[in-house]
Scaffold this motif. Structure first.
Motif, mmCIF file in Angstrom:
data_model
loop_
_atom_site.group_PDB
_atom_site.id
_atom_site.type_symbol
_atom_site.label_atom_id
_atom_site.label_comp_id
_atom_site.label_asym_id
_atom_site.label_seq_id
_atom_site.Cartn_x
_atom_site.Cartn_y
_atom_site.Cartn_z
ATOM 1 N N GLN A 109 12.468 -2.225 -17.605
ATOM 2 C CA GLN A 109 11.923 -3.554 -17.362
ATOM 3 C C GLN A 109 12.987 -4.472 -16.750
ATOM 4 O O GLN A 109 12.686 -5.286 -15.878
ATOM 5 N N ASP A 110 14.227 -4.310 -17.199
ATOM 6 C CA ASP A 110 15.326 -5.087 -16.609
ATOM 7 C C ASP A 110 15.442 -4.789 -15.111
ATOM 8 O O ASP A 110 15.636 -5.694 -14.294
ATOM 9 N N LEU A 112 13.098 -3.671 -13.068
ATOM 10 C CA LEU A 112 11.957 -4.214 -12.344
ATOM 11 C C LEU A 112 12.085 -5.725 -12.153
ATOM 12 O O LEU A 112 11.786 -6.261 -11.080
ATOM 13 N N GLU A 113 12.519 -6.415 -13.195
ATOM 14 C CA GLU A 113 12.680 -7.862 -13.102
ATOM 15 C C GLU A 113 13.790 -8.224 -12.121
ATOM 16 O O GLU A 113 13.665 -9.170 -11.339
ATOM 17 N N ASN A 116 12.596 -7.789 -8.487
ATOM 18 C CA ASN A 116 11.751 -8.884 -8.007
ATOM 19 C C ASN A 116 12.568 -10.094 -7.576
ATOM 20 O O ASN A 116 12.229 -10.775 -6.602
ATOM 21 N N LYS A 117 13.639 -10.372 -8.307
ATOM 22 C CA LYS A 117 14.477 -11.526 -7.982
ATOM 23 C C LYS A 117 15.446 -11.205 -6.830
ATOM 24 O O LYS A 117 15.793 -12.090 -6.043
ATOM 25 N N GLU A 210 5.955 2.028 -16.766
ATOM 26 C CA GLU A 210 6.809 1.152 -17.560
ATOM 27 C C GLU A 210 7.557 1.916 -18.649
ATOM 28 O O GLU A 210 8.265 1.326 -19.454
ATOM 29 N N TYR A 240 24.429 -7.448 -14.166
ATOM 30 C CA TYR A 240 23.841 -7.932 -15.406
ATOM 31 C C TYR A 240 24.897 -8.277 -16.449
ATOM 32 O O TYR A 240 24.601 -8.844 -17.479
#
Length: 251
Positions: A109-110, A112-113, A116-117, A210, A240
């Motif tokens: 999920q990290d 994917l997020e 997007n950014k 996911e 990150y």
């Protein structure tokens, strides 16, 4: 034995910057990213065949502690020496815990997020241009190295580079501007094949998009390209990383 002597013994150089393969003027971010990449190579869990892996990992932790501390780095830059009695090099520190504090484990999920950014951002533009210069316009190498990049992103990456060339920001490399259509088709064919293999493996393993274990599937899929994939995760985790990690590690 002091830190510099240990570096020479384990890494064949007492120059802290050379151990990390960065220049003396490297930024905090560049040093943190290089530290992560080098430490991954000698992490005891990833280098079970290296009897010196634990020692190398611990020495790298101390090295990074020096270069990430403004005062310690200034002393080293000016005098070529390290204060072995400083708090940042205290012997009771757990360098494994310190490493994980700097680079917390990321999840699907990290990723994917972040994707997007990242896509379409100024950060991505600068990274793509840096890869263009580094690989002298070789689009195969650029595509393999670019973060969050699939074959579908190539037109967008090319647009970024063409704009940079036209503005005079970068030099025009024939490898990019005169790339044969045959090479472009081969890259597309290879990408389509890898995508199909990934989808088939995902079905065989019963994974959803996911699913956390998708990372495992990706690693298995890309064994032949393990170095590039690890580099991608290294860059992502470095981005990150907690910028305040080194300060939190000091007492």
């Amino acid at each position: 034995m002091g830190l510099l002597e240990r570096c020479r013994e384990l890494f064949k150089t007492s120059n802290l910057y050379e151990v990390l393969a960065v220049h003396k003027e490297a930024t905090e971010t560049e040093i943190r990213r290089s530290y992560y990449k080098v430490s991954l190579k000698v992490h005891p869990d990833r280098a079970p065949g290296d009897p010196q892996a634990t020692d190398k990992f611990q020495v790298l932790g101390k090295l990074y502690a020096v270069l990430s501390d403004k005062e310690q780095r200034a002393v080293y830059d000016e005098q070529g020496a390290v204060d072995e009695e400083s708090d940042v090099l205290r012997q009771d520190r757990s360098w494994e815990d310190h490493w994980r504090l700097l680079f917390p484990k990321i999840t699907v999920q990290d990723i994917l997020e972040f994707e997007n950014k990242y896509k379409g951002s100024e950060e991505e533009r600068k990274d793509v241009i840096q890869l263009y210069v580094q690989h002298e316009g070789n689009m195969d190498a650029i595509a393999d190295s670019a973060m969050c990049c699939s074959q579908d992103d190539e037109p967008r990456l090319r647009a970024i580079l063409h704009a940079a060339i036209q503005s005079g920001e970068v030099t025009e490399f024939p490898a990019f501007t005169q790339e044969p259509d045959k090479k472009k088709r081969a890259r597309r064919k290879r990408a389509d094949r890898e995508r199909q293999e990934a989808e088939e493996m995902q079905k065989e393993m019963g994974l959803g998009d996911e699913d956390e274990s998708l990372v495992v599937m990706l690693q298995q899929k890309q064994k032949s390209r393990e170095q590039n994939f690890n580099s991608f995760l290294s860059d992502l985790e470095a981005k990150y990383s907690r910028k305040s990690g080194s300060k939190r590690g000091k007492k």
